[in-house]
Design an enzyme around this catalytic site. Sequence first.
Site, PDB file in Angstrom:
ATOM      1  N   PHE A  19     -35.150 -18.694 -14.178  1.00 36.73           N
ATOM      2  CA  PHE A  19     -36.482 -18.268 -14.590  1.00 36.73           C
ATOM      3  C   PHE A  19     -36.442 -16.889 -15.249  1.00 36.73           C
ATOM      4  O   PHE A  19     -36.833 -16.714 -16.409  1.00 36.73           O
ATOM      5  CB  PHE A  19     -37.389 -18.298 -13.362  1.00 36.73           C
ATOM      6  N   PHE A  41     -25.882 -23.442 -12.435  1.00 36.37           N
ATOM      7  CA  PHE A  41     -26.923 -24.457 -12.606  1.00 36.37           C
ATOM      8  C   PHE A  41     -27.353 -25.095 -11.285  1.00 36.37           C
ATOM      9  O   PHE A  41     -27.831 -26.220 -11.263  1.00 36.37           O
ATOM     10  CB  PHE A  41     -26.499 -25.520 -13.620  1.00 36.37           C
ATOM     11  N   ALA A  87     -27.886 -13.506 -10.812  1.00 40.60           N
ATOM     12  CA  ALA A  87     -27.541 -14.663  -9.970  1.00 40.60           C
ATOM     13  C   ALA A  87     -27.638 -14.273  -8.503  1.00 40.60           C
ATOM     14  O   ALA A  87     -27.104 -13.240  -8.088  1.00 40.60           O
ATOM     15  CB  ALA A  87     -26.137 -15.148 -10.300  1.00 40.60           C
ATOM     16  N   ALA A  88     -28.313 -15.114  -7.729  1.00 41.19           N
ATOM     17  CA  ALA A  88     -28.504 -14.792  -6.314  1.00 41.19           C
ATOM     18  C   ALA A  88     -29.099 -15.988  -5.593  1.00 41.19           C
ATOM     19  O   ALA A  88     -29.644 -16.909  -6.221  1.00 41.19           O
ATOM     20  CB  ALA A  88     -29.439 -13.595  -6.151  1.00 41.19           C
ATOM     21  N   TYR A 154     -32.172 -11.760   3.566  1.00 38.97           N
ATOM     22  CA  TYR A 154     -32.278 -11.636   2.106  1.00 38.97           C
ATOM     23  C   TYR A 154     -32.467 -10.179   1.693  1.00 38.97           C
ATOM     24  O   TYR A 154     -31.726  -9.645   0.864  1.00 38.97           O
ATOM     25  CB  TYR A 154     -33.440 -12.486   1.586  1.00 38.97           C
ATOM     26  N   VAL A 198     -45.646 -17.924  -5.056  1.00 41.67           N
ATOM     27  CA  VAL A 198     -46.937 -18.476  -4.676  1.00 41.67           C
ATOM     28  C   VAL A 198     -47.766 -18.832  -5.899  1.00 41.67           C
ATOM     29  O   VAL A 198     -48.501 -19.835  -5.905  1.00 41.67           O
ATOM     30  CB  VAL A 198     -47.685 -17.486  -3.759  1.00 41.67           C
ATOM     31  N   ARG A 281     -47.730 -17.053   8.295  1.00 39.20           N
ATOM     32  CA  ARG A 281     -46.324 -17.316   8.582  1.00 39.20           C
ATOM     33  C   ARG A 281     -45.657 -16.084   9.183  1.00 39.20           C
ATOM     34  O   ARG A 281     -46.041 -14.950   8.899  1.00 39.20           O
ATOM     35  CB  ARG A 281     -45.603 -17.731   7.299  1.00 39.20           C
ATOM     36  N   ASP A 284     -44.591 -12.648   7.316  1.00 36.52           N
ATOM     37  CA  ASP A 284     -45.256 -12.597   6.021  1.00 36.52           C
ATOM     38  C   ASP A 284     -45.855 -11.202   5.836  1.00 36.52           C
ATOM     39  O   ASP A 284     -46.644 -10.735   6.675  1.00 36.52           O
ATOM     40  CB  ASP A 284     -46.351 -13.663   5.944  1.00 36.52           C
TER      41      ASP A 284
END
Length: 335
Positions: A19, A41, A87-88, A154, A198, A281, A284
Amino acid sequence: MIASLPSTDTVLVTGCAGFIGSHVVEELLRSHNAVVGVDNFSTGRMENLANVIEDSRFSIQRTDLTDTVAFRRVLEQVRPSAIIHLAALVSVPQADRDPDYNFRINIEATHVLAETAAKLGVRRIVMASSAAVYGDAHQGALHEDLMPCPLGRYGAAKLISEQILAVAARVGGASASCLRFFNVFGPRQDPSSPYSGVLSKFVDLGRQGKALTIFGDGEQTRDFVAVRDVARACVAAALESEARVEIANVCTGAEVSLNSIATMIQRLVPDLPAPVYLPARENDIKRSCGNPDRARTWWGFEAKAPEKALQDFLVGALGSSGSPNWCDRLHKDAA
């Protein structure tokens, strides 16, 4: 072939078919740079590169960064002047479910990149970091001098990667820019992906005429920044001539609540059912807004005002009456 690209002005982009990566490639080509893209990919899509695939200045390598031998080989072949590392593993829940993979792709790959770049004399590395490094800081606009406090693996991996690049730069490696992205949105964000934000999920529900699902009371806020602005920030940092280690937010400095976005979508799709509210959640973040001053000072970078950017995106995605062809437009740039 890779060898035909001139090394002096080549920028290597990891995650080029994703993206954000596909927009970065386009921005680099607009800035008259040769570009080598690297992607495995797993989440990237070749159609995201439709606008650039025929450009003679662009080449792509299908390589997985966790295959460190293959990745080093690509770097040694290309010998880029700069690297934009996108990339991650971008799924916060998956990072917690699969900590080993999170380590390999979000930490080890950064280490390999930094050490190999140092040996090859790469001038600069720009890394996609994240506002997740701040955790749930209960303050106003988050600035880069705050003590990081990530809530999960993360955010922790992004913080460690920042430190890997900073230390490598200080001992003679490439200068480093770690860009802390806030909530990025725009064309090519796949709503069906479990990693999607979202906003694209809201748009997908709006297209289907289904009620938006909101976790919590909807008053949680995010700093939504358009992907084209993110691409401009990446390129500005990659092409900067000053050698320094820097951390900068990529954001607008404005908060927008999920309820506000739901209202925007309901105006475009008048028959849409009322949102469905579910329990909040775990972990959050209630409020997220960045301070954009550092990027503005260093590169003159300023993102588009979020209300205008969001409205333009939603109109393009849904039309004035929830056009079912939004998905086709979502994967193309506006004229």
